[in-house]
Design a protein around this motif. Structure first.
Motif, PDB file in Angstrom:
ATOM      1  N   PHE A 145       0.638  -1.309  -0.070  1.00 31.85           N
ATOM      2  CA  PHE A 145      -0.095   0.127  -0.315  1.00 31.85           C
ATOM      3  C   PHE A 145       1.352   1.122   0.037  1.00 31.85           C
ATOM      4  O   PHE A 145       0.538   2.047  -0.294  1.00 31.85           O
ATOM      5  N   LEU A 146       2.141   1.491   0.859  1.00 26.91           N
ATOM      6  CA  LEU A 146       3.187   2.044   0.303  1.00 26.91           C
ATOM      7  C   LEU A 146       3.393   3.057  -0.718  1.00 26.91           C
ATOM      8  O   LEU A 146       3.038   4.027  -1.444  1.00 26.91           O
ATOM      9  N   LYS A 147       3.554   2.141  -1.536  1.00 25.81           N
ATOM     10  CA  LYS A 147       4.499   1.383  -2.618  1.00 25.81           C
ATOM     11  C   LYS A 147       5.365   2.707  -2.524  1.00 25.81           C
ATOM     12  O   LYS A 147       5.625   3.648  -3.361  1.00 25.81           O
ATOM     13  N   SER A 148       6.335   3.429  -1.671  1.00 24.47           N
ATOM     14  CA  SER A 148       8.003   2.833  -1.325  1.00 24.47           C
ATOM     15  C   SER A 148       9.129   2.651  -0.755  1.00 24.47           C
ATOM     16  O   SER A 148       8.847   2.154   0.144  1.00 24.47           O
ATOM     17  N   SER A 149       9.536   2.138  -1.481  1.00 21.97           N
ATOM     18  CA  SER A 149      10.788   0.096  -0.893  1.00 21.97           C
ATOM     19  C   SER A 149      11.282   1.215  -0.621  1.00 21.97           C
ATOM     20  O   SER A 149      11.464   0.305   0.437  1.00 21.97           O
ATOM     21  N   PRO A 150      11.835   2.271  -0.332  1.00 21.73           N
ATOM     22  CA  PRO A 150      12.408   2.295   0.790  1.00 21.73           C
ATOM     23  C   PRO A 150      11.846   2.771   1.762  1.00 21.73           C
ATOM     24  O   PRO A 150      12.466   2.572   3.567  1.00 21.73           O
ATOM     25  N   ASP A 151      11.141   3.238   2.074  1.00 24.26           N
ATOM     26  CA  ASP A 151       9.744   3.966   3.521  1.00 24.26           C
ATOM     27  C   ASP A 151      10.196   2.460   4.195  1.00 24.26           C
ATOM     28  O   ASP A 151       9.546   2.460   5.181  1.00 24.26           O
ATOM     29  N   SER A 152       9.089   1.711   2.991  1.00 22.54           N
ATOM     30  CA  SER A 152       8.674   0.342   3.963  1.00 22.54           C
ATOM     31  C   SER A 152       9.796  -0.691   4.192  1.00 22.54           C
ATOM     32  O   SER A 152       9.818  -1.256   5.587  1.00 22.54           O
ATOM     33  N   LYS A 153      11.193  -0.105   3.653  1.00 21.89           N
ATOM     34  CA  LYS A 153      12.316  -1.120   3.961  1.00 21.89           C
ATOM     35  C   LYS A 153      12.750  -0.978   5.220  1.00 21.89           C
ATOM     36  O   LYS A 153      12.808  -1.178   6.378  1.00 21.89           O
ATOM     37  N   ARG A 154      12.930   0.758   5.903  1.00 21.89           N
ATOM     38  CA  ARG A 154      13.569   1.332   6.649  1.00 21.89           C
ATOM     39  C   ARG A 154      12.541   0.811   8.094  1.00 21.89           C
ATOM     40  O   ARG A 154      12.738   0.631   8.924  1.00 21.89           O
ATOM     41  N   ALA A 155      10.977   1.150   7.843  1.00 22.28           N
ATOM     42  CA  ALA A 155      10.168   0.430   8.408  1.00 22.28           C
ATOM     43  C   ALA A 155      10.312  -0.624   9.461  1.00 22.28           C
ATOM     44  O   ALA A 155       9.827  -1.308  10.232  1.00 22.28           O
ATOM     45  N   ALA A 156      10.483  -1.515   8.186  1.00 25.27           N
ATOM     46  CA  ALA A 156      10.887  -2.955   8.664  1.00 25.27           C
ATOM     47  C   ALA A 156      12.304  -3.272   9.487  1.00 25.27           C
ATOM     48  O   ALA A 156      12.253  -4.981   9.884  1.00 25.27           O
ATOM     49  N   ALA A 157      12.848  -2.665   9.090  1.00 23.41           N
ATOM     50  CA  ALA A 157      14.423  -3.140   9.482  1.00 23.41           C
ATOM     51  C   ALA A 157      14.506  -3.094  10.329  1.00 23.41           C
ATOM     52  O   ALA A 157      15.481  -4.128  11.012  1.00 23.41           O
ATOM     53  N   GLY A 158      13.575  -2.612  11.771  1.00 25.64           N
ATOM     54  CA  GLY A 158      14.185  -2.305  13.740  1.00 25.64           C
ATOM     55  C   GLY A 158      13.549  -4.121  13.901  1.00 25.64           C
ATOM     56  O   GLY A 158      13.070  -3.927  14.903  1.00 25.64           O
ATOM     57  N   TRP A 159      13.067  -4.538  13.136  1.00 27.04           N
ATOM     58  CA  TRP A 159      12.117  -6.047  13.216  1.00 27.04           C
ATOM     59  C   TRP A 159      13.008  -6.800  14.371  1.00 27.04           C
ATOM     60  O   TRP A 159      14.286  -7.256  14.416  1.00 27.04           O
ATOM     61  N   GLY A 160      12.614  -7.192  15.651  1.00 25.79           N
ATOM     62  CA  GLY A 160      13.224  -8.079  16.375  1.00 25.79           C
ATOM     63  C   GLY A 160      12.252  -9.588  16.539  1.00 25.79           C
ATOM     64  O   GLY A 160      13.033  -9.834  17.603  1.00 25.79           O
TER      65      GLY A 160
END
Length: 149
Positions: free
Chosen positions: A38-53
């Motif tokens: 839905f965001l259709k913005s790969s850099p934003d989506s990657k950054r938001a998922a990157a801190g997954w723990g």
């Protein structure tokens, strides 16, 4: 490695006829895909998922074919959690454009949609998501049991 996240079975709180049909881990990659659909913005989506723990999700279904999704996720830092929360709220606004959102608080976004009630709540490094909750069920009681673990 990832944090082990436990997720109770909430079928009994959903009323008669609901059963859990799936329970698994999304992981960073699936969260990226869920956001970017839905965001259709790969850099934003990657950054938001990157801190997954770590995370755990379950899918429930009733006899009428209604589907409910619940997810509990843990993030590396409070900042990582906030980035994912903000991105998931944005995704939800895009996914449910006709949603009637309740007044926002800093830690809870909730809305009524054609597909049921949606709640996204953040506390520190943890996030609970509920999507597709029928009107007959109190979202507060479900949220409480998901935070209780």
């Amino acid at each position: 490695g990832p944090v082990k996240v436990s997720l109770p079975d909430v079928s009994s709180s959903l009323g008669r006829g609901w059963r859990r049909i799936e329970s698994d881990v999304n992981g960073e990659w699936s969260f990226y895909l869920i956001l970017d659909q839905f965001l259709k913005s790969s850099p934003d989506s990657k950054r938001a998922a990157a801190g997954w723990g770590g995370d755990r999700y379950s899918v429930y279904e009733n006899q009428r074919g209604q589907v409910l999704y619940v997810s509990v996720s843990a993030w590396d830092t409070e900042k990582d959690a906030r980035e994912f929360y903000d991105a998931y709220v944005m995704r939800s606004r895009l996914r449910y454009p006709a949603a009637q959102a309740s007044p926002d608080t800093a830690t809870l976004w909730s809305a009524r949609t054609a597909e049921g009630h949606v709640s996204i709540e953040i506390r520190g490094k943890r996030i609970v998501v509920i999507e597709g909750l029928p009107q007959s069920v109190q979202s507060r009681s479900i949220l409480r049991s998901l935070w209780a673990v």
